[in-house]
Scaffold this active site. Structure first.
Site, short mmCIF file in Angstrom:
data_model
loop_
_atom_site.label_atom_id
_atom_site.label_comp_id
_atom_site.label_asym_id
_atom_site.label_seq_id
_atom_site.Cartn_x
_atom_site.Cartn_y
_atom_site.Cartn_z
NE ARG A 149 0.91 0.56 4.43
CZ ARG A 149 1.94 1.41 4.50
NH1 ARG A 149 2.63 1.71 3.45
NH2 ARG A 149 2.25 1.95 5.65
CG ASP A 323 -1.68 2.45 11.57
OD1 ASP A 323 -0.48 2.75 11.74
OD2 ASP A 323 -2.37 2.85 10.62
C1 26A Z 1 1.57 12.99 7.95
N1 26A Z 1 1.10 11.82 7.25
C2 26A Z 1 1.67 11.57 5.96
C3 26A Z 1 0.17 10.97 7.83
C4 26A Z 1 -0.33 9.81 7.19
C5 26A Z 1 -1.20 8.97 7.94
N2 26A Z 1 -1.57 9.26 9.19
C6 26A Z 1 -1.08 10.37 9.74
N3 26A Z 1 -0.25 11.23 9.09
N4 26A Z 1 -0.17 9.25 5.97
C7 26A Z 1 -0.90 8.12 5.96
N5 26A Z 1 -1.53 7.96 7.13
C8 26A Z 1 -2.42 6.89 7.56
O1 26A Z 1 -1.69 5.73 7.73
C9 26A Z 1 -2.65 4.69 7.78
C10 26A Z 1 -2.01 3.37 7.47
O2 26A Z 1 -1.02 3.08 8.38
C11 26A Z 1 -3.49 6.56 6.55
O3 26A Z 1 -4.63 7.37 6.77
C12 26A Z 1 -3.75 5.09 6.81
O4 26A Z 1 -5.00 4.85 7.42
#
Ligand code: 26A
Length: 370
Positions: A149, A323
């Protein structure tokens, strides 16, 4: 005008209300970026077109913006609650008794935030969102390519989270009563100050402070705020590519052994010397490594735990697997399980989550048994 009426009149405003009546006694506080995941299947050519790796998480640039529209136009798109720490918070609440977890982050007033609230309600996760009037809720394009992913995130409202929100009397009262803190490293891009506020509190009160590296770009490009945060950590969680990124940005590029990288982090200076630090590295289907630096003896305790194997035919997608591991793990800590028991519960929850669409968990609820 009372807030209820303004929110009904303004069409942009939400149907649901994002501030739950808080019970005020939560064992676990989580902080992160609440995002709605726009999840759809892509091929390698699609990822190449946007310069994206197969398994990564990035902050979007202008060139990535069309992805969101293309996703929403995809007939098979799935809109699912995301945000890494929010996923872990939902996961921990899935296991723990009602009203155990309270999650902080910033959202807008829109249908995306409604979707997040709907999902959180389903799991009984309470939120104390900072709600912005004029910035949309953040979104993440979760591009599924087989068992990989690639995550491309537009933080929007998430970016406006302020430490002052934590310091509001009702929120700080919940923080003072909690014993465990879980921080998504992704939030280092938003408010290192908010993280430090919680870290200082946890260290002073001898509470448990857990930080997840979240993505390789955090140790690589947010090195200074991460280094400053690490001194408050009792537990660090990361995966193998984040461990490698840490090694690269900290002069350990010749160290390919994850145990050695974990040792370097475990022995870093610590504000709260009453607790030892443990570093946990997950490695996909390879065993999970945990290294504790025992301050009293100046020795390292190295432990390895096999993962719960799942037939790859049963994998729906791996969005949120890490997560889920963190959520199950920290729920274990809250339940008073030891390191091995908490890691095992984390692996159990990750296995459940990868059989669901996106960062979700099955209903009827399943119960962990070891
Ligand atoms: C600051 N960034 C890039 C992010 C994210 C994030 N959550 C917080 N900050 N980029 C992706 N995600 C989340 O990671 C999850 C998978 O581990 C996505 O929303 C996704 O549900």
């Amino acid at each position: 005008m009372p807030p209820l009426f303004t929110s009904l009149i303004n069409p942009r405003n939400t149907r649901l209300f994002h501030t739950t009546t808080l019970k005020m006694t939560y064992q676990l506080i989580a902080l992160g970026n609440p995002l709605l995941d726009i999840q759809f299947n892509v091929d390698k050519a699609y990822l190449d077109k946007y310069d994206l790796k197969e398994n990564d998480a990035i902050l979007v640039e202008e060139k990535h913006m069309p992805i969101f529209g293309e996703g929403l136009a995809n007939p098979n798109v799935k809109l699912v609650a995301g945000g890494a720490a929010q996923n872990s918070a939902r996961g921990a609440q899935y296991i723990l008794p009602p009203k155990s977890v309270l999650y902080f982050g910033a959202v807008g007033k829109d249908v995306y935030a409604d979707k997040l609230t709907e999902a959180n309600n389903k799991y009984g996760l309470d939120t104390a969102y900072q709600v912005l009037d004029d910035v949309p809720t953040g979104k993440c394009a979760a591009l599924i390519n087989g068992n990989n992913r690639s995550l491309a995130t537009d933080l929007s409202a998430c970016n406006h989270f302020k430490p002052a929100h934590l310091q509001k009397p009702e929120n700080w009262a919940s923080i003072e009563k909690a014993s465990y803190f879980y921080i998504g490293g992704f939030h280092l891009t938003v408010s290192p100050e908010a993280i430090e506020l919680l870290g200082k509190h946890a260290a002073k009160e001898n509470k448990t402070f857990v930080v997840n590296f979240s993505a390789p770009f955090i140790p690589e490009f947010f090195k200074a705020p991460l280094d400053n945060t690490l001194k408050y950590t009792d537990i660090v969680i990361a995966n193998e590519s984040e461990a490698a990124a840490y090694a690269k940005s900290h002069g350990l590029e010749n160290t390919t052994d994850v145990v050695e990288i974990a040792k370097a982090i475990a022995a870093l200076p610590k504000v709260n010397t009453k607790k030892d630090r443990t570093v946990i590295f997950t490695q996909g289907t390879e065993e999970t490594v945990a290294v504790t630096y025992v301050q009293a003896t100046k020795e390292y305790k190295v432990q390895k735990f096999p993962v719960h194997v799942l037939d790859s035919k049963l994998i729906e997608d791996t969005n949120g697997a890490g997560d889920a591991f963190a959520g199950g793990f920290i729920a274990g800590l809250v339940q008073g399980k030891d390191l091995a028991g908490s890691i095992d519960q984390g692996q159990w929850l990750a296995k459940l989550s990868i059989q669901e669409v996106g960062p979700s968990f099955p209903f009827p609820k399943q119960t962990y048994t070891n």
